[in-house]
Design a protein around this motif. Structure first.
Motif, PDB file in Angstrom:
ATOM      1  N   ILE A 141       0.845  -1.191   0.000  1.00  0.00           N
ATOM      2  CA  ILE A 141       0.000   0.000   0.000  1.00  0.00           C
ATOM      3  C   ILE A 141       0.883   1.245   0.000  1.00  0.00           C
ATOM      4  O   ILE A 141       1.801   1.369   0.820  1.00  0.00           O
ATOM      5  N   ASP A 142       0.623   2.159  -0.918  1.00  0.00           N
ATOM      6  CA  ASP A 142       1.404   3.390  -1.017  1.00  0.00           C
ATOM      7  C   ASP A 142       0.894   4.433  -0.028  1.00  0.00           C
ATOM      8  O   ASP A 142      -0.289   4.447   0.329  1.00  0.00           O
ATOM      9  N   THR A 143       1.789   5.307   0.414  1.00  0.00           N
ATOM     10  CA  THR A 143       1.407   6.394   1.321  1.00  0.00           C
ATOM     11  C   THR A 143       1.768   7.733   0.699  1.00  0.00           C
ATOM     12  O   THR A 143       2.810   7.873   0.064  1.00  0.00           O
ATOM     13  N   VAL A 144       0.876   8.693   0.908  1.00  0.00           N
ATOM     14  CA  VAL A 144       1.125  10.076   0.514  1.00  0.00           C
ATOM     15  C   VAL A 144       1.045  10.911   1.781  1.00  0.00           C
ATOM     16  O   VAL A 144       0.033  10.874   2.495  1.00  0.00           O
ATOM     17  N   SER A 145       2.119  11.638   2.101  1.00  0.00           N
ATOM     18  CA  SER A 145       2.172  12.405   3.345  1.00  0.00           C
ATOM     19  C   SER A 145       2.031  13.897   3.072  1.00  0.00           C
ATOM     20  O   SER A 145       2.607  14.410   2.113  1.00  0.00           O
ATOM     21  N   LEU A 146       1.271  14.576   3.930  1.00  0.00           N
ATOM     22  CA  LEU A 146       1.074  16.007   3.773  1.00  0.00           C
ATOM     23  C   LEU A 146       2.326  16.791   4.124  1.00  0.00           C
ATOM     24  O   LEU A 146       2.551  17.881   3.607  1.00  0.00           O
ATOM     25  N   PHE A 147       3.141  16.264   5.032  1.00  0.00           N
ATOM     26  CA  PHE A 147       4.425  16.899   5.309  1.00  0.00           C
ATOM     27  C   PHE A 147       5.404  15.843   5.795  1.00  0.00           C
ATOM     28  O   PHE A 147       5.013  14.818   6.354  1.00  0.00           O
ATOM     29  N   GLU A 148       6.684  16.097   5.543  1.00  0.00           N
ATOM     30  CA  GLU A 148       7.740  15.149   5.889  1.00  0.00           C
ATOM     31  C   GLU A 148       8.298  15.412   7.282  1.00  0.00           C
ATOM     32  O   GLU A 148       8.538  14.504   8.056  1.00  0.00           O
ATOM     33  N   GLY A 149       8.550  16.676   7.588  1.00  0.00           N
ATOM     34  CA  GLY A 149       9.159  17.021   8.866  1.00  0.00           C
ATOM     35  C   GLY A 149       8.471  18.204   9.505  1.00  0.00           C
ATOM     36  O   GLY A 149       7.452  18.703   9.024  1.00  0.00           O
ATOM     37  N   HIS A 150       9.034  18.655  10.610  1.00  0.00           N
ATOM     38  CA  HIS A 150       8.446  19.765  11.355  1.00  0.00           C
ATOM     39  C   HIS A 150       8.575  21.068  10.565  1.00  0.00           C
ATOM     40  O   HIS A 150       9.632  21.423  10.071  1.00  0.00           O
ATOM     41  N   GLY A 151       7.456  21.765  10.396  1.00  0.00           N
ATOM     42  CA  GLY A 151       7.481  23.076   9.778  1.00  0.00           C
ATOM     43  C   GLY A 151       7.370  23.093   8.268  1.00  0.00           C
ATOM     44  O   GLY A 151       7.525  24.140   7.650  1.00  0.00           O
ATOM     45  N   ASP A 152       7.111  21.927   7.648  1.00  0.00           N
ATOM     46  CA  ASP A 152       6.981  21.920   6.184  1.00  0.00           C
ATOM     47  C   ASP A 152       5.567  21.521   5.747  1.00  0.00           C
ATOM     48  O   ASP A 152       5.385  20.752   4.817  1.00  0.00           O
ATOM     49  N   GLU A 153       4.572  22.071   6.439  1.00  0.00           N
ATOM     50  CA  GLU A 153       3.181  21.791   6.110  1.00  0.00           C
ATOM     51  C   GLU A 153       2.877  22.237   4.673  1.00  0.00           C
ATOM     52  O   GLU A 153       3.552  23.113   4.122  1.00  0.00           O
ATOM     53  N   PRO A 154       1.879  21.624   4.038  1.00  0.00           N
ATOM     54  CA  PRO A 154       1.585  21.933   2.631  1.00  0.00           C
ATOM     55  C   PRO A 154       1.092  23.357   2.435  1.00  0.00           C
ATOM     56  O   PRO A 154       0.467  23.949   3.319  1.00  0.00           O
ATOM     57  N   THR A 155       1.376  23.889   1.257  1.00  0.00           N
ATOM     58  CA  THR A 155       0.852  25.214   0.894  1.00  0.00           C
ATOM     59  C   THR A 155      -0.633  25.094   0.574  1.00  0.00           C
ATOM     60  O   THR A 155      -1.167  23.985   0.434  1.00  0.00           O
ATOM     61  N   ILE A 156      -1.300  26.225   0.442  1.00  0.00           N
ATOM     62  CA  ILE A 156      -2.725  26.215   0.102  1.00  0.00           C
ATOM     63  C   ILE A 156      -2.940  25.524  -1.238  1.00  0.00           C
ATOM     64  O   ILE A 156      -3.881  24.730  -1.409  1.00  0.00           O
ATOM     65  N   SER A 157      -2.072  25.787  -2.196  1.00  0.00           N
ATOM     66  CA  SER A 157      -2.181  25.167  -3.514  1.00  0.00           C
ATOM     67  C   SER A 157      -2.017  23.649  -3.434  1.00  0.00           C
ATOM     68  O   SER A 157      -2.790  22.894  -4.051  1.00  0.00           O
ATOM     69  N   GLU A 158      -1.033  23.205  -2.654  1.00  0.00           N
ATOM     70  CA  GLU A 158      -0.812  21.761  -2.492  1.00  0.00           C
ATOM     71  C   GLU A 158      -1.997  21.107  -1.790  1.00  0.00           C
ATOM     72  O   GLU A 158      -2.404  19.991  -2.128  1.00  0.00           O
ATOM     73  N   LEU A 159      -2.556  21.808  -0.804  1.00  0.00           N
ATOM     74  CA  LEU A 159      -3.701  21.279  -0.068  1.00  0.00           C
ATOM     75  C   LEU A 159      -4.919  21.141  -0.985  1.00  0.00           C
ATOM     76  O   LEU A 159      -5.670  20.149  -0.904  1.00  0.00           O
ATOM     77  N   LYS A 160      -5.104  22.093  -1.876  1.00  0.00           N
ATOM     78  CA  LYS A 160      -6.218  22.021  -2.832  1.00  0.00           C
ATOM     79  C   LYS A 160      -6.066  20.818  -3.751  1.00  0.00           C
ATOM     80  O   LYS A 160      -7.047  20.132  -4.069  1.00  0.00           O
TER      81      LYS A 160
END
Length: 294
Positions: free
Chosen positions: A208-227
């Motif tokens: 099963i593949d995983t897609v993560s919204l962020f890899e480490g601390h402080g690199d949360e996705p941008t609004i564009s990436e979240l969309k």
């Protein structure tokens, strides 16, 4: 009769005391994170004193040691750390202790070469996903045997005990993996959405593949990436979404609210779990509650 030199007699007594105490007294082992605390408790089965540095409710990626932590590390006979930059704020101190003669085992050394040569490890020269304790194959083939072998070298008199307990643990984990495979392997090739890539190795064992919204601390996705993620979730790209107790789940909560995707929250460190199998089973229950086999 030739009398024995007092100095030689004293030296003989000292060596005898060292031999006896090394066989009787337990090792004082400290682990940086809870999964290794749980593993070592099972492998040593009370023959050694095992303690924990970073409580499982805390995020080891951002944990900074205090004076008491340094004292505990300095007084331990053996330190078990993960490596792969999981304990990034501790690494300088751990390296210093190791170079000063303290026994420090980085579990990452057991599988560094294996992961760097793996075509699907999502690793490179600079970074390897550090959450290695969550992969069944890594645990049974490398981590538990590696820990057992190192402990046996340090305490040969307990080698039989360590090996017996480790093999029981490995057998139980293999049974758990086999039972779970019957449920999850039909989902091989599907994707799950994660707030953080802690369960990458866990899901990889079942294809099963995983897609993560962020890899480490402080690199949360941008609004564009979240969309883009929300659009993908609405189209059915992910079979489930999982947050984590020790991470900021704001982004994944937005995705869940916008899409209604099946979801739960996982715990990669084992808050309140009594042993390692209980730790894995707790997470497995959360996963199977929301993932349906299609």
């Amino acid at each position: 009769m030739k009398r024995r030199c007092p100095l030689m007699k004293f030296i003989s007594i000292v060596f005898m005391i060292i031999f006896i105490t090394s066989s009787i007294f337990p090792l004082n082992i400290i682990t940086t994170v809870n999964p290794y605390y749980l593993l070592l408790k099972e492998i040593t089965a009370g023959a050694d004193n095992v303690s924990l540095l970073i409580e499982p409710g805390q995020n080891p990626h951002v944990y900074s040691p205090n004076v008491e932590d340094i004292r505990k590390l300095s007084s331990a006979d053996l330190i078990i750390a993960n490596g792969f930059d999981l304990e990034s704020f501790l690494i300088e101190k751990l390296n210093w202790l190791e170079h000063s003669g303290k026994r420090v085992i980085f579990v990452s050394t057991y599988i560094d070469e294996v992961l760097r040569s793996s075509s699907d490890s999502k690793s490179n020269e600079d970074h390897i996903n550090p959450h290695i304790w969550l992969g069944f194959s890594l645990l049974t083939e490398y981590i538990i045997p590696g820990l057992t072998n190192d402990l046996s070298k340090i305490e040969p008199s307990k080698a039989g005990l360590y090996s017996e307990n480790a093999q029981k643990l490995i057998n139980n984990l293999r049974d758990m993996h086999r039972d779970l495979s019957e449920y999850l392997l039909p989902l091989s090739g599907k994707k799950v959405l994660m707030s953080h890539p802690s369960f990458y190795y866990f899901f990889r064992d079942f294809g099963i593949d995983t897609v993560s919204l962020f890899e480490g601390h402080g690199d949360e996705p941008t609004i564009s990436e979240l969309k883009d993620i929300i659009k993908a979730a609405k189209s059915g790209e992910f079979i489930a979404a999982f947050g984590e107790y020790q991470q900021n789940n704001k982004s994944i909560e937005i995705v869940i609210k916008e899409t209604g995707i099946d979801n739960s929250e996982l715990d990669p460190l084992g808050i309140g779990r009594k042993d390692f199998e209980d730790f894995l089973k707790w997470n497995i229950n959360r996963i199977t509650e929301v993932i349906n086999v299609h």
